[in-house]
Design an enzyme around this catalytic site. Structure first.
Site, PDB file in Angstrom:
ATOM      1  N   ASP A 129       1.034  -1.175  -0.113  1.00  0.00           N
ATOM      2  CA  ASP A 129       0.110   0.113  -0.120  1.00  0.00           C
ATOM      3  C   ASP A 129       1.026   1.319   0.214  1.00  0.00           C
ATOM      4  O   ASP A 129       1.220   1.831   1.131  1.00  0.00           O
ATOM      5  CB  ASP A 129      -0.934  -0.102   1.222  1.00  0.00           C
ATOM      6  N   GLU A 160      -2.528  10.162   1.100  1.00  0.00           N
ATOM      7  CA  GLU A 160      -3.587   9.659   0.829  1.00  0.00           C
ATOM      8  C   GLU A 160      -4.346   8.927   1.939  1.00  0.00           C
ATOM      9  O   GLU A 160      -5.186   8.715   2.379  1.00  0.00           O
ATOM     10  CB  GLU A 160      -3.556   8.419  -0.226  1.00  0.00           C
ATOM     11  N   GLU A 161      -3.315   8.493   3.070  1.00  0.00           N
ATOM     12  CA  GLU A 161      -3.605   7.766   4.089  1.00  0.00           C
ATOM     13  C   GLU A 161      -4.309   8.629   5.332  1.00  0.00           C
ATOM     14  O   GLU A 161      -4.867   8.103   6.251  1.00  0.00           O
ATOM     15  CB  GLU A 161      -2.315   7.023   4.754  1.00  0.00           C
TER      16      GLU A 161
HETATM   17 ZN   LIG Z   1      -3.541   3.070  -0.071  1.00  0.00          ZN
END
Ligand SMILES: [Zn+2]
Ligand SMILES: *[C@@H]1O[C@H](CO)[C@@H](O)[C@H](O)[C@H]1NC(C)=O
Ligand SMILES: *[C@@H]1O[C@H](CO)[C@@H](O)[C@H](O)[C@H]1NC(C)=O
Ligand SMILES: *[C@@H]1O[C@H](CO)[C@@H](O)[C@H](O)[C@H]1NC(C)=O
Length: 399
Positions: A129, A160-161
């Site tokens: 990820d 994004e996280e």
């Molecule tokens: Zn991700």
């Protein structure tokens, strides 16, 4: 066969585009040519080795930008906040039909890269990820560039996280190449399947204010912990029976991720709080906000009467379940329960979500995937890009 697939890629794409035929029936199988596999593993390793926990994406971004320039991409960077940059890369055209995108930040903590040659398992923070997606996307796009007349862009975002500030910034970028792409392919761990949609999200914090007192004389105070316990009880009941569900996404879930309150056993707690994340299987954030406010109304009225306070602060707007295109043959499909940048990219585009590796290990201390999964992702991204652009081509012919 494999070499043929790569060597005559240009021809296969042209013929298939002209004839409207399915592509890569036999080309979608491993192994990759050795030089391609070596490059893929090198790129993936360099990305994973460079720590890039959200807000510290500078170094990995700089390395990636220079890698892409070496591959003759035109690279632009967009400052999202101090020392944090989105990376946009393309060939000869700035306006392209297709955008391929993923994120370069990871969750904490950092875990070093390893490649166990016996098991062919590759691990480390971000290996799944989403640096697995990033590496496979770049190798796939690199192989297709010429054949799709350079009509491809790559976008790698930060943040994004932790809520998607990178993708939000790209959406509203005044220098954004165009308001719309025709097709956007997002990379997140999906076990090599196409995702037909994911749940929505709504996050909030409950803040309780009471009144401190000696625990021997609790009637002189208002226990924020008591109030929080009651409030959570109401939310549990709502969670059991009162939240919307759908056949596609299942039940809406609610997680009490962090609870804090008070200072010591012998003090009536003055403050307490809870951080809650709701994953929406149906309905809208507005509907669910209404349900939550309604469920807490009685507790709130009671605590206010005693001179305390109960407030809810919403972490952003939230969003409803996100339906995603998954109309490409020969891919397995599924839905997922995690959020992505998919709804944060403004514009009217067909959108796909695919990536190597499993979400179940993604944020863990054993984040890892098989070398084979990474290699398969190159083939799958390639097929996905070509099929999606072919559909686009057909649309134009039909007009
Ligand atoms: Zn991700
Ligand atoms: C980039 O372009 C230069 C000059 O045209 C060429 O020599 C080089 O091989 C290209 N590199 C790649 C990776 O395509
Ligand atoms: C690779 O994995 C195998 C099987 O889990 C293990 O026995 C071996 O020690 C590992 N090798 C390295 C170099 O870590
Ligand atoms: C949804 O919730 C209901 C009732 O709480 C439960 O019976 C059912 O098994 C749940 N469905 C899924 C898919 O978890």
């Amino acid at each position: 066969m494999i070499l043929w697939c790569f060597t005559f890629l240009a021809l296969t794409v042209k013929i298939a585009l002209a004839a409207g035929r399915p592509l890569f029936k036999d080309c979608n199988q491993l192994p990759l040519p050795e030089s391609t596999s070596t490059e893929l593993l090198y790129l993936h390793r360099k990305l994973v080795e460079t720590e890039s926990i959200t807000s510290n994406e500078h170094d990995v971004g700089q390395w990636l930008a220079s890698y892409l320039r070496d591959k003759n991409f035109t690279v632009e960077t967009q400052e999202v906040s101090e020392n944090r940059y989105n990376i946009l890369a393309y060939g000869s055209k700035r306006h392209t039909t297709i955008l391929v995108s993923s994120h370069i930040d990871t969750v904490p903590p950092f875990w070093p890269y390893y490649h166990n040659k016996t098991t062919d398992i590759i691990g480390g923070r971000g290996s799944v990820d989403a640096k697995g997606s990033v590496a496979a996307q770049i190798i796939a796009v690199q192989a297709l560039r010429e054949h799709l007349r350079d009509d491809l862009s790559l976008l790698f975002v930060v943040g994004e996280e932790t809520g998607g500030d990178g993708m939000r910034a790209f959406s509203s970028w005044s220098e954004r190449p165009q308001p719309n792409y025709e097709v956007v392919i997002f990379g997140e761990p999906t076990e090599g399947k196409l995702v037909c949609g994911h749940k929505g999200i709504l996050s909030f914090t409950l803040h309780i204010k009471g009144k401190a007192a000696h625990s021997g004389y609790p009637w002189l105070g208002v226990s924020a912990n008591d109030v929080l316990t009651e409030a959570l009880g109401e939310l549990l009941e709502l969670r059991e029976n009162g939240l919307p569900w759908s056949a596609k996404y299942g039940n809406t879930t609610m997680n009490f991720g962090k609870i804090e309150g008070g200072v010591a056993a012998n003090v009536v707690a003055e403050t307490a709080s809870a951080n809650v994340a709701v994953r929406l299987a149906a309905g809208t954030p507005n509907i669910v906000r209404g349900l939550i406010v309604g469920a807490l109304a009685d507790v709130k009225a009671r605590v206010e009467k005693m001179g305390g306070d109960l407030e809810i602060t919403w972490a952003g707007e939230g969003y409803a379940p996100v339906n995603i295109d998954c109309d490409i043959e020969h891919f397995e499909t599924m839905t997922v329960n995690y959020g992505t940048d998919v709804p944060l990219l403004a514009g009217d585009h067909r959108r796909y979500l695919y990536g190597p590796g499993s979400i179940f290990v993604a944020h863990s201390d054993h984040e890892a995937l098989k070398k084979k999964e990474l290699e398969q992702a190159v083939l799958d991204y390639r097929r996905l890009i070509v099929e999606a652009s072919r559909m686009d081509h057909q649309d134009q012919q039909e007009l």
